[in-house]
Scaffold this motif. Sequence first.
Motif, PDB file in Angstrom:
ATOM      1  N   UNK A 193       0.836  -1.207   0.000  1.00 37.40           N
ATOM      2  CA  UNK A 193       0.000   0.000   0.000  1.00 37.40           C
ATOM      3  C   UNK A 193       0.871   1.258   0.000  1.00 37.40           C
ATOM      4  N   UNK A 194       1.971   1.215   0.731  1.00 34.69           N
ATOM      5  CA  UNK A 194       2.827   2.388   0.838  1.00 34.69           C
ATOM      6  C   UNK A 194       3.585   2.661  -0.467  1.00 34.69           C
ATOM      7  N   UNK A 195       4.215   1.619  -1.009  1.00 30.29           N
ATOM      8  CA  UNK A 195       5.028   1.806  -2.211  1.00 30.29           C
ATOM      9  C   UNK A 195       4.187   2.168  -3.432  1.00 30.29           C
ATOM     10  N   UNK A 196       3.042   1.486  -3.577  1.00 27.02           N
ATOM     11  CA  UNK A 196       2.302   1.560  -4.839  1.00 27.02           C
ATOM     12  C   UNK A 196       0.910   2.147  -4.676  1.00 27.02           C
ATOM     13  N   UNK A 197       0.735   3.002  -3.665  1.00 28.30           N
ATOM     14  CA  UNK A 197      -0.585   3.565  -3.409  1.00 28.30           C
ATOM     15  C   UNK A 197      -1.095   4.383  -4.586  1.00 28.30           C
TER      16      UNK A 197
ATOM     17  N   UNK B 125      -3.096  11.266   2.491  1.00 28.90           N
ATOM     18  CA  UNK B 125      -4.011  11.142   3.624  1.00 28.90           C
ATOM     19  C   UNK B 125      -3.748   9.854   4.389  1.00 28.90           C
ATOM     20  N   UNK B 126      -3.437   8.771   3.669  1.00 31.75           N
ATOM     21  CA  UNK B 126      -3.179   7.513   4.373  1.00 31.75           C
ATOM     22  C   UNK B 126      -1.911   7.602   5.210  1.00 31.75           C
ATOM     23  N   UNK B 127      -0.954   8.412   4.794  1.00 36.22           N
ATOM     24  CA  UNK B 127       0.259   8.583   5.584  1.00 36.22           C
ATOM     25  C   UNK B 127      -0.042   9.360   6.868  1.00 36.22           C
TER      26      UNK B 127
ATOM     27  N   UNK C 264     -10.979  -5.561   5.325  1.00 39.50           N
ATOM     28  CA  UNK C 264     -10.877  -4.489   4.321  1.00 39.50           C
ATOM     29  C   UNK C 264     -10.317  -5.014   3.006  1.00 39.50           C
ATOM     30  N   UNK C 265      -9.420  -5.990   3.059  1.00 42.45           N
ATOM     31  CA  UNK C 265      -8.905  -6.582   1.820  1.00 42.45           C
ATOM     32  C   UNK C 265     -10.018  -7.303   1.058  1.00 42.45           C
TER      33      UNK C 265
ATOM     34  N   UNK D 118      -9.252   1.333   1.895  1.00 44.68           N
ATOM     35  CA  UNK D 118      -7.792   1.449   1.950  1.00 44.68           C
ATOM     36  C   UNK D 118      -7.366   2.243   3.173  1.00 44.68           C
ATOM     37  N   UNK D 119      -8.077   3.346   3.434  1.00 46.09           N
ATOM     38  CA  UNK D 119      -7.775   4.146   4.626  1.00 46.09           C
ATOM     39  C   UNK D 119      -8.034   3.337   5.905  1.00 46.09           C
TER      40      UNK D 119
END
Length: 533
Positions: free
Chosen positions: A288-292, A312-314, A347-348, A389-390
């Motif tokens: 999620x972090x690398x390819x958001x 926003x997710x960060x 969530x997945x 995702x959030x």
Amino acid sequence: MIGNIYIITAIAVIGGALFGFDISSMSAIIGTYQYKCYFNQGPHGPPFTDDPDCSGPHPNVQGGITAAMPGGSFLGAIASGWLSDRLGRKPTIQIGCVIWCIGSIIVCASQNIGMLVVGRFINGISVGICSAQVPVYVSELAPPSKRGRVVGAQQWAITWGILIMYYISYGCSFIKGVAAFRVPWGLQMIPAVCLYVGLIFLPESPRWLAKHDRWEECHNVLTLVHGKGDPNAPFVLLELSEIRQMVEFERQNADASFKELLRPKMLNRLHIGVFTQIWSQLTGMNVMMYYITYLFGMAGLKGNNNLIASSIQYIINVFMTIFALIYIDRWGRRGPLIVGALLMATWMYANAGLMATYGSPAPPGGVDHIPEESWQIHGPASKAVIACTYLFVASYAPTWGPVSWIYPPELYPLRIRSKAVAITTASNWIFNFALSYFVPPAFVNIQWKVYIVFGVFCTAMAIHVFFLFPETSGKTLEDIEEMFQRGMPAWKTHVEHHRVRQAEQGHLGDEEKVGRMGSGSTERNEVAGDTKA
């Protein structure tokens, strides 16, 4: 010399910020036209141009660029155990700082994809060293009632590193030309310099000093950190006594080599630590972090809207981690791991269902000619995907994020702690490497089914933790050793704070102190008998 455990932690966990800087400097930059044009392999290059339609590196190549850092981290984590035992916790982390600066210089000056990969690999060696040894260092200094909080601060530092570097990279994306990515890649050297200098003013691990017969220095450090300057404080004397007993026992009856980790009494612990780190990757969080930007691109977000929505997710990641710092020693380790895994699985599966039901294949070549964005979804369903995702990030941040760093250093005895944590951390990085490389082509080939894969992993890890991961919160590192020797089933273990807090505050009665030390000696004598037999 600084003795406040929170200040010590604040300086030491800057090592976590290095990992965070790397994650977001890549995730924020791979979507910019400056990066895609300079490292272009598509129909408009090479040679490199300023064409806004540049497609950037091929998916497999981008996976390799991203995976270079965790590949180096695997090597760094493995080497860190030997370095830490020989040189000490502090010097090993400082070596990592120097390596980070070397890698950052190469990355910043990259002229082609090969140079970028080499620089990121060198950066990874640094991250592997720091990510393995910072938790060991902090856990060996922290009092038991605060250990989860201060070791978990490494994860908080990672989230801050991600957030800060993401906005720096986002701001630099408005710069024309190669400075758009060279500036953030150069700025990421700053925390490494701060960490190197800050470590000069911190004490060495008292347990490492004891292991090398530097008992006076060990007592001084315990006095500084736990005794508020009083060398005869009850908790200082209790800790010193337990460390002395453990060191003496280990010298007489145990091997301190990597081979011991494969012996029957230690293999279970090794499996728990290794899978803690493996599962933390298989949650899908770093994907999620690398390819958001790819994920949100499939949901219809473009350009600056995509970058802002990704940020926003960060922010969620930073603020949700605060709950772990406040409550993790009260919650323990098992509960957050189980609850976090079940929530993330939810969530997945929700995202997979939304994508499958309301989405459709993207045009040939992907959304906006980005092959990784091979699926598209629009309308209210796309907003639900973003919301899930959030929520996934909000579930990971106070659970698997910090606990995956807190838990492994607590599992092992002093004689092999640095080596064991090096192996567990290396497991994290080898899976990070595999996932970084696997995900871009996975988005191309199996599309929304990627969510199903990670949902199944999250379900499996919840079951695994329930049956095999014991509770370590509220126990001294020496108490944890005794718990494993007793062989108590994982689901019967629980958080213990009352006795430890009394000891730290000097309220533990003499009989209980003697009983506690005596029980430890009895357990160690029994183990010694088993070993000699």
